[in-house]
Structure formats: structure tokens, C-alpha cells
Write an enzyme that holds these catalytic residues in place. Structure first.
Site, PDB file in Angstrom:
ATOM      1  N   ASN A   7       0.870  -1.180   0.000  1.00 29.90           N
ATOM      2  CA  ASN A   7       0.000   0.000   0.000  1.00 29.90           C
ATOM      3  C   ASN A   7       0.906   1.229   0.000  1.00 29.90           C
ATOM      4  O   ASN A   7       1.427   1.628   1.040  1.00 29.90           O
ATOM      5  CB  ASN A   7      -0.882  -0.059   1.259  1.00 29.90           C
ATOM      6  CG  ASN A   7      -1.806   1.139   1.374  1.00 29.90           C
ATOM      7  OD1 ASN A   7      -1.738   2.074   0.559  1.00 29.90           O
ATOM      8  ND2 ASN A   7      -2.663   1.124   2.379  1.00 29.90           N
ATOM      9  N   ARG A  91      -2.764  -2.011  -3.293  1.00 30.30           N
ATOM     10  CA  ARG A  91      -3.918  -1.149  -3.070  1.00 30.30           C
ATOM     11  C   ARG A  91      -3.835  -0.001  -4.080  1.00 30.30           C
ATOM     12  O   ARG A  91      -2.800   0.654  -4.191  1.00 30.30           O
ATOM     13  CB  ARG A  91      -3.882  -0.579  -1.655  1.00 30.30           C
ATOM     14  CG  ARG A  91      -5.045   0.358  -1.432  1.00 30.30           C
ATOM     15  CD  ARG A  91      -4.850   1.179  -0.205  1.00 30.30           C
ATOM     16  NE  ARG A  91      -5.997   2.045  -0.027  1.00 30.30           N
ATOM     17  CZ  ARG A  91      -5.953   3.193   0.612  1.00 30.30           C
ATOM     18  NH1 ARG A  91      -4.828   3.620   1.136  1.00 30.30           N
ATOM     19  NH2 ARG A  91      -7.026   3.916   0.733  1.00 30.30           N
ATOM     20  N   HIS A 180     -12.582   3.697   0.431  1.00 30.01           N
ATOM     21  CA  HIS A 180     -12.560   2.718   1.538  1.00 30.01           C
ATOM     22  C   HIS A 180     -13.366   1.468   1.180  1.00 30.01           C
ATOM     23  O   HIS A 180     -13.870   0.774   2.071  1.00 30.01           O
ATOM     24  CB  HIS A 180     -13.159   3.312   2.847  1.00 30.01           C
ATOM     25  CG  HIS A 180     -12.409   4.462   3.409  1.00 30.01           C
ATOM     26  ND1 HIS A 180     -13.037   5.580   3.924  1.00 30.01           N
ATOM     27  CD2 HIS A 180     -11.086   4.668   3.571  1.00 30.01           C
ATOM     28  CE1 HIS A 180     -12.129   6.439   4.366  1.00 30.01           C
ATOM     29  NE2 HIS A 180     -10.940   5.907   4.158  1.00 30.01           N
ATOM     30  N   HIS A 208     -16.830   3.698   8.441  1.00 23.78           N
ATOM     31  CA  HIS A 208     -15.366   3.626   8.509  1.00 23.78           C
ATOM     32  C   HIS A 208     -14.890   4.982   9.028  1.00 23.78           C
ATOM     33  O   HIS A 208     -14.834   5.969   8.285  1.00 23.78           O
ATOM     34  CB  HIS A 208     -14.792   3.338   7.110  1.00 23.78           C
ATOM     35  CG  HIS A 208     -13.296   3.304   7.063  1.00 23.78           C
ATOM     36  ND1 HIS A 208     -12.558   2.157   6.876  1.00 23.78           N
ATOM     37  CD2 HIS A 208     -12.376   4.294   7.205  1.00 23.78           C
ATOM     38  CE1 HIS A 208     -11.275   2.436   6.898  1.00 23.78           C
ATOM     39  NE2 HIS A 208     -11.133   3.739   7.088  1.00 23.78           N
ATOM     40  N   GLY A 210     -11.918   6.788  10.411  1.00 23.77           N
ATOM     41  CA  GLY A 210     -10.485   6.900  10.673  1.00 23.77           C
ATOM     42  C   GLY A 210     -10.096   8.335  10.383  1.00 23.77           C
ATOM     43  O   GLY A 210     -10.960   9.217  10.348  1.00 23.77           O
ATOM     44  N   ASN A 211      -8.814   8.564  10.153  1.00 26.58           N
ATOM     45  CA  ASN A 211      -8.405   9.933   9.804  1.00 26.58           C
ATOM     46  C   ASN A 211      -9.157  10.385   8.551  1.00 26.58           C
ATOM     47  O   ASN A 211      -9.606  11.513   8.448  1.00 26.58           O
ATOM     48  CB  ASN A 211      -6.892   9.965   9.612  1.00 26.58           C
ATOM     49  CG  ASN A 211      -6.370  11.362   9.706  1.00 26.58           C
ATOM     50  OD1 ASN A 211      -6.903  12.189  10.456  1.00 26.58           O
ATOM     51  ND2 ASN A 211      -5.364  11.660   8.920  1.00 26.58           N
ATOM     52  N   ARG A 241     -10.068  16.954   6.698  1.00 27.05           N
ATOM     53  CA  ARG A 241     -10.902  17.273   5.528  1.00 27.05           C
ATOM     54  C   ARG A 241     -12.284  17.726   5.967  1.00 27.05           C
ATOM     55  O   ARG A 241     -12.843  17.199   6.927  1.00 27.05           O
ATOM     56  CB  ARG A 241     -11.049  16.043   4.623  1.00 27.05           C
ATOM     57  CG  ARG A 241      -9.779  15.662   3.918  1.00 27.05           C
ATOM     58  CD  ARG A 241      -9.950  14.382   3.124  1.00 27.05           C
ATOM     59  NE  ARG A 241      -8.900  13.440   3.447  1.00 27.05           N
ATOM     60  CZ  ARG A 241      -8.967  12.123   3.275  1.00 27.05           C
ATOM     61  NH1 ARG A 241     -10.050  11.582   2.743  1.00 27.05           N
ATOM     62  NH2 ARG A 241      -7.970  11.348   3.602  1.00 27.05           N
ATOM     63  N   ASP A 283      -6.098  14.347  15.641  1.00 32.72           N
ATOM     64  CA  ASP A 283      -6.169  13.055  16.329  1.00 32.72           C
ATOM     65  C   ASP A 283      -7.216  13.100  17.443  1.00 32.72           C
ATOM     66  O   ASP A 283      -7.166  13.972  18.316  1.00 32.72           O
ATOM     67  CB  ASP A 283      -4.788  12.711  16.897  1.00 32.72           C
ATOM     68  CG  ASP A 283      -4.721  11.269  17.335  1.00 32.72           C
ATOM     69  OD1 ASP A 283      -5.585  10.835  18.132  1.00 32.72           O
ATOM     70  OD2 ASP A 283      -3.813  10.560  16.868  1.00 32.72           O
ATOM     71  N   PHE A 284      -8.138  12.125  17.390  1.00 29.12           N
ATOM     72  CA  PHE A 284      -9.251  12.138  18.349  1.00 29.12           C
ATOM     73  C   PHE A 284      -8.802  11.939  19.787  1.00 29.12           C
ATOM     74  O   PHE A 284      -9.510  12.317  20.715  1.00 29.12           O
ATOM     75  CB  PHE A 284     -10.301  11.086  17.950  1.00 29.12           C
ATOM     76  CG  PHE A 284     -11.278  11.635  16.955  1.00 29.12           C
ATOM     77  CD1 PHE A 284     -10.847  12.029  15.711  1.00 29.12           C
ATOM     78  CD2 PHE A 284     -12.623  11.795  17.271  1.00 29.12           C
ATOM     79  CE1 PHE A 284     -11.730  12.570  14.782  1.00 29.12           C
ATOM     80  CE2 PHE A 284     -13.510  12.332  16.361  1.00 29.12           C
ATOM     81  CZ  PHE A 284     -13.065  12.719  15.117  1.00 29.12           C
ATOM     82  N   ILE A 332     -10.971   5.443  14.724  1.00 27.42           N
ATOM     83  CA  ILE A 332     -11.933   6.083  15.637  1.00 27.42           C
ATOM     84  C   ILE A 332     -13.085   5.125  15.929  1.00 27.42           C
ATOM     85  O   ILE A 332     -13.472   4.931  17.086  1.00 27.42           O
ATOM     86  CB  ILE A 332     -12.452   7.398  15.008  1.00 27.42           C
ATOM     87  CG1 ILE A 332     -11.292   8.364  14.766  1.00 27.42           C
ATOM     88  CG2 ILE A 332     -13.519   8.044  15.882  1.00 27.42           C
ATOM     89  CD1 ILE A 332     -11.576   9.429  13.720  1.00 27.42           C
ATOM     90  N   ASN A 335     -11.972   2.465  18.361  1.00 28.68           N
ATOM     91  CA  ASN A 335     -11.377   2.838  19.662  1.00 28.68           C
ATOM     92  C   ASN A 335     -12.072   3.945  20.441  1.00 28.68           C
ATOM     93  O   ASN A 335     -11.897   4.030  21.662  1.00 28.68           O
ATOM     94  CB  ASN A 335      -9.923   3.284  19.439  1.00 28.68           C
ATOM     95  CG  ASN A 335      -9.057   2.151  18.943  1.00 28.68           C
ATOM     96  OD1 ASN A 335      -8.879   1.163  19.632  1.00 28.68           O
ATOM     97  ND2 ASN A 335      -8.557   2.290  17.735  1.00 28.68           N
ATOM     98  N   GLU A 384      -8.037  -4.326   5.749  1.00 25.66           N
ATOM     99  CA  GLU A 384      -7.973  -4.085   4.304  1.00 25.66           C
ATOM    100  C   GLU A 384      -6.925  -4.965   3.634  1.00 25.66           C
ATOM    101  O   GLU A 384      -7.104  -5.411   2.509  1.00 25.66           O
ATOM    102  CB  GLU A 384      -7.696  -2.607   4.040  1.00 25.66           C
ATOM    103  CG  GLU A 384      -8.900  -1.748   4.397  1.00 25.66           C
ATOM    104  CD  GLU A 384      -8.603  -0.264   4.436  1.00 25.66           C
ATOM    105  OE1 GLU A 384      -8.859   0.404   3.444  1.00 25.66           O
ATOM    106  OE2 GLU A 384      -8.121   0.220   5.482  1.00 25.66           O
TER     107      GLU A 384
HETATM  108  P1  AMP Z   1      -6.971   5.302  10.882  1.00 22.44           P
HETATM  109  O1  AMP Z   1      -6.949   6.354   9.827  1.00 22.44           O
HETATM  110  O2  AMP Z   1      -8.038   4.263  10.697  1.00 22.44           O
HETATM  111  O3  AMP Z   1      -5.616   4.703  11.158  1.00 22.44           O
HETATM  112  O4  AMP Z   1      -7.390   6.058  12.232  1.00 22.44           O
HETATM  113  C1  AMP Z   1      -6.498   6.979  12.843  1.00 22.44           C
HETATM  114  C2  AMP Z   1      -7.244   7.798  13.858  1.00 22.44           C
HETATM  115  O5  AMP Z   1      -7.898   6.950  14.822  1.00 22.44           O
HETATM  116  C3  AMP Z   1      -6.330   8.667  14.713  1.00 22.44           C
HETATM  117  O6  AMP Z   1      -6.012   9.858  14.058  1.00 22.44           O
HETATM  118  C4  AMP Z   1      -7.191   8.899  15.913  1.00 22.44           C
HETATM  119  O7  AMP Z   1      -8.002  10.022  15.652  1.00 22.44           O
HETATM  120  C5  AMP Z   1      -8.064   7.673  16.040  1.00 22.44           C
HETATM  121  N1  AMP Z   1      -7.699   6.820  17.180  1.00 22.44           N
HETATM  122  C6  AMP Z   1      -6.760   5.851  17.216  1.00 22.44           C
HETATM  123  N2  AMP Z   1      -6.703   5.293  18.454  1.00 22.44           N
HETATM  124  C7  AMP Z   1      -7.627   5.937  19.205  1.00 22.44           C
HETATM  125  C8  AMP Z   1      -8.067   5.837  20.579  1.00 22.44           C
HETATM  126  N3  AMP Z   1      -7.531   4.950  21.414  1.00 22.44           N
HETATM  127  N4  AMP Z   1      -9.052   6.677  20.974  1.00 22.44           N
HETATM  128  C9  AMP Z   1      -9.607   7.562  20.137  1.00 22.44           C
HETATM  129  N5  AMP Z   1      -9.233   7.712  18.847  1.00 22.44           N
HETATM  130  C10 AMP Z   1      -8.266   6.906  18.388  1.00 22.44           C
END
Ligand code: AMP
Length: 409
Positions: A7, A91, A180, A208, A210-211, A241, A283-284, A332, A335, A384
Site C-alpha cells: 500500500n 492497493r 474505503h 469507517h 479513521g483519519n 478534511r 487526532d481524536f 476512531i 477505539n 484491508e
Molecule cells: P486510521 O486512519 O483508521 O488509522 O485512524 C487513525 C485515527 O484513529 C487517529 O487519528 C485517531 O483520531 C483515532 N484513534 C486511534 N486510536 C484511538 C483511541 N484509542 N481513541 C480515540 N481515537 C483513536
């Protein structure tokens, strides 16, 4: 059979070597900051051998060469030689309308991928680079392209067309493509398995988060709508975004702030989303901490993010007419306990109710809906790479079957 999953991003690459007999990861890792003064290479095996390298890695060619060398290293490698890699699965972000499924890569496919660069200028060039390097370094190994957009090609025209001049679609390819796709496909199929029901009988909403974030409505195994569009900028609020936007903002703010189109593109892709609202982070984890410490804009960013997801779930429930399964996945979704709680609060009118005790978990496959909930709500960690490996294996096996069929007439 061993499949090497690649990827490639513009300055990074993620890889996994998967044994298709048991679908276990033999080795995996990533290379980051390719082309910068210091790059990072990480490698981890099933037997927990781990290597971290910090040195300049000039380009993807060097990065892939290094990974292949490590995989064959006498001390900590997992391969005797490169011929043990049977297939490389790549990918590819944007397949346009040309690719509604995974394909065996040849010169023709590479040409078509290059024609799609204009649809995904940030992603497709890196994906193509990975394919070209792989073909050069492993000329006898088949390469298969697996597209983020392919799963969404089942969408009907009424979902994917924008209400703009029709010639924009016909002549310029302006339509909703969705992204995705491998993740939505994996978690929705997995969800059907967990429910012990036929995938074809289910109406599913898959989030989905994530970031990058997107949400998809799936009926009888087909996508009926998805939130990302021509580009991955559309739909949900994301890390950086904006998601959905009144497009009238663009000419307005260009004039007001004297911005050009590149600056607007940069602002909407890299400086917006929860980062733009909170001013804290994309980042959450950081935003959650800031919100708890009383930062009002961080709290607002979380509220706006969750509200947008909720709005989409409601609108997809209306389109589907019934929801059997709601899935949360990605960083997100897997988690962020409070985010899941906020999104699903006050949704009993849709038959959605989560059990707060069950929801109090991170990163594992679990049902989080209450016993009263009409809709089953699950957290399903996405995979993925496994979808890419499975697809790559299927494409090559089908190709071999076809050759044999032709040979025996
Ligand atoms: P991804 O793009 O699927 O890798 O998701 C990355 C994002 O997941 C990070 O920028 C965080 O915002 C969020 N994330 C990862 N771990 C946690 C956690 N333990 N609690 C809350 N948000 C999380």
C-alpha cells in the site's frame, strides 16, 4: 501460497506478507518519510522479531528493495528467496469507472491507471509507482490491483450522479465514486458472518471512521450509497478534511481572502475537519483530552463530527427502509468509546440502542447493541490487507483456471 500486500502512499508504504493457507500475517511493517533526510523502516514478524531502521531512503524503489532484503535476511527474515512470494497485491485508490473489480496488472492496466491520475492526483501516482517498482524487482511474480472504488461500482446511477450539467459526467467523469471500498466490503461481509445470516438478506450501514472517514449503505451485498464522492473530500467531517460543504463557500472565500484554487484545495484537505474546528489536532485522542480539560472548540469539533455521522445514518436508514446491522470500524470507530456513544445516542426511533458496558471497549470485534436494540450494532476491526490478499489470490487463480480451460479447449 504467500501474498505480499503493498500500500504505497506519496512518502510512505505499508506492507504485509500473508500466508493464504491460514490467512496469518507472516511479517508486516511500514516505511515512512521516504525521500526526506531521515526515513523510518519498521518490520515485525509473526515470531515477534522486530527491526527499526532510521536512515535516508531516497525513493519507493529503495524502500521496496530494503523490505525485500529484510524479508530474506538470514537472521530475522521469513523467506528463503523472493520466489516464495507468489503474488503481489497492490492497493490502488482510484479505479474510476473502468475497474469494478480487481485486475491482473499488465501494460494496458497501467496505462488506464495513469489516465485515472487526474481523479486522484494525491494517491494514484504513488500506487502506480509501487506497481512499477514491484514489476521491476519481481518480474516473474503476478501483480494484482485492488481498488478502493471497486466495491462502490455497484451503486445505481441515481446515487452516484451529481445534479450538475450531464456533460460533466459524460465528458469529464464527474460522479460519486466512493472510497474505503475494501474496508466496507470486509466489515460488512464479516458482520453477516457474525450474525450467522446470508449477506444477501441484510441491510447494513458501515461507518469507517479513521483519519479519513466514510459511511456506506449496503443492501443485498451491493452499495446503494456512500458518503465520499468524486474525491475523498466529500461526506463526513474528517481529521483534516471538511466533508460536505456548500460549494458557494469556495468562490466567496477565494474573493474574501484572496486565495487561489491550490490554497483552497490545501485548506479543505489539510486544514479543515476536526483539526480546523478545534485548532488542537486531527487526532481524536488529543481532541478528547482537550475537550475533557474544558477546551470548547475541541468539544465542538467532536459534536460536529458525531452529528454528521448521525445525519448520514438517519438518511441511509431512510434509503434502506430497514437496518439490520450498523458497523463501526477504523481507528476512531474501533477505539473512540465516547464517539460511538454520542453518535448512537437518541436513535431508538431507528431501533438503534447501544449497551454502555459492552461499548466500553477498544479495538476488538464485539457486539455493542443492547438486548432491546432492533438493529445489531457491532465494532469490527477492519482488515484491508486481508481483503487485498484474498482478492489477489482469487484473481490469479481465476486467471490460471481460464488459461487451463482455453488450453484444453
Ligand atoms: P486510521 O486512519 O483508521 O488509522 O485512524 C487513525 C485515527 O484513529 C487517529 O487519528 C485517531 O483520531 C483515532 N484513534 C486511534 N486510536 C484511538 C483511541 N484509542 N481513541 C480515540 N481515537 C483513536
Amino acid at each position: 501460497m504467500k501474498v505480499f500486500v503493498l500500500n504505497c502512499g506519496s512518502s510512505s508504504l505499508k506492507y504485509q506478507l500473508i500466508n493464504m493457507k491460514n490467512e496469518k500475517v507472516i511479517a508486516k511493517g511500514l516505511v515512512e518519510k521516504i525521500g526526506e533526510n531521515i526515513s523510518y523502516l519498521n518490520y515485525k514478524t509473526e515470531a515477534n522479531n522486530e527491526i527499526e531502521i532510521e536512515e535516508k531512503i531516497s525513493d519507493h524503489n529503495q524502500a521496496i528493495e530494503m523490505v525485500l532484503e529484510i524479508l530474506q535476511n538470514k537472521e530475522y527474515g521469513v523467506l528463503e528467496n523472493m520466489d516464495e512470494i507468489n503474488i503481489v497485491g497492490h492497493r490502488v485508490v482510484h479505479g474510476g469507472e473502468k475497474f469494478s473489480g480487481s485486475v491482473l496488472i499488465d501494460e494496458e492496466v497501467i496505462k488506464a491507471l495513469k489516465e485515472n491520475i487526474k481523479l486522484a492526483p494525491l494517491h494514484n501516482p504513488a500506487n502506480i509507482m509501487g506497481i512499477e517498482v514491484s514489476r521491476k524487482l519481481m518480474p516473474n511474480t503476478p501483480d494484482v490491483g485492488i481498488f478502493d472504488t471497486a466495491f462502490h461500482q455497484s451503486m445505481p446511477k441515481k446515487s452516484y450522479l451529481y445534479a450538475v450539467p450531464y456533460k460533466w459526467y459524460e465528458e469529464n467523469g464527474v460522479r460519486r465514486y466512493g472510497f474505503h471500498g475494501t474496508s466496507h466490503k470486509y466489515v460488512s461481509e464479516r458482520g453477516a458472518k457474525l450474525l450467522g445470516r446470508d449477506y444477501k438478506d441484510l441491510k447494513i450501514i458501515s461507518c469507517h471512521l479513521g483519519n479519513g472517514a466514510s459511511i456506506t449503505a449496503i443492501e443485498a451485498g451491493k452499495v446503494i450509497d456512500t458518503s465520499m464522492g468524486l474525491t475523498p473530500l466529500d461526506g463526513l467531517v474528517m481529521g483534516t478534511r471538511s466533508g460536505d460543504l456548500d460549494t458557494g463557500i469556495i468562490p466567496y472565500i477565494m474573493k474574501e481572502r484572496n486565495m487561489n484554487i491550490e490554497e483552497i484545495d490545501q485548506a479543505l484537505n489539510k486544514e479543515s475537519g476536526v483539526l480546523g474546528i478545534s485548532g488542537v489536532s486531527n487526532d481524536f485522542r488529543d481532541i478528547g483530552e482537550a475537550a475533557e480539560a474544558g477546551n470548547k472548540r475541541a468539544k465542538l469539533a467532536l459534536d460536529i463530527f458525531c452529528r454528521r455521522v448521525k445525519k448520514y445514518i438517519g438518511s441511509y436508514a431512510a434509503l434502506l427502509g430497514r437496518v439490520d446491522l450498523l458497523i463501526f470500524t477504523a481507528g476512531i470507530g474501533e477505539n473512540a468509546i465516547n464517539v460511538r456513544k454520542k453518535i448512537t445516542s437518541n436513535m431508538d426511533c431507528f431501533g438503534i440502542e447501544i449497551d454502555n458496558n459492552k461499548n466500553n471497549c477498544r479495538g476488538k470485534e464485539i457486539k455493542i447493541s443492547s438486548d432491546n436494540s432492533k438493529v445489531d450494532v457491532y465494532v469490527i476491526p477492519t482488515n484491508e490487507e486481508l481483503v487485498i490478499a484474498r482478492e489477489a489470490k482469487n484473481v490469479v487463480e481465476d486467471h490460471v483456471k481460464n488459461i487451463i480451460k482455453e488450453l484444453i479447449g
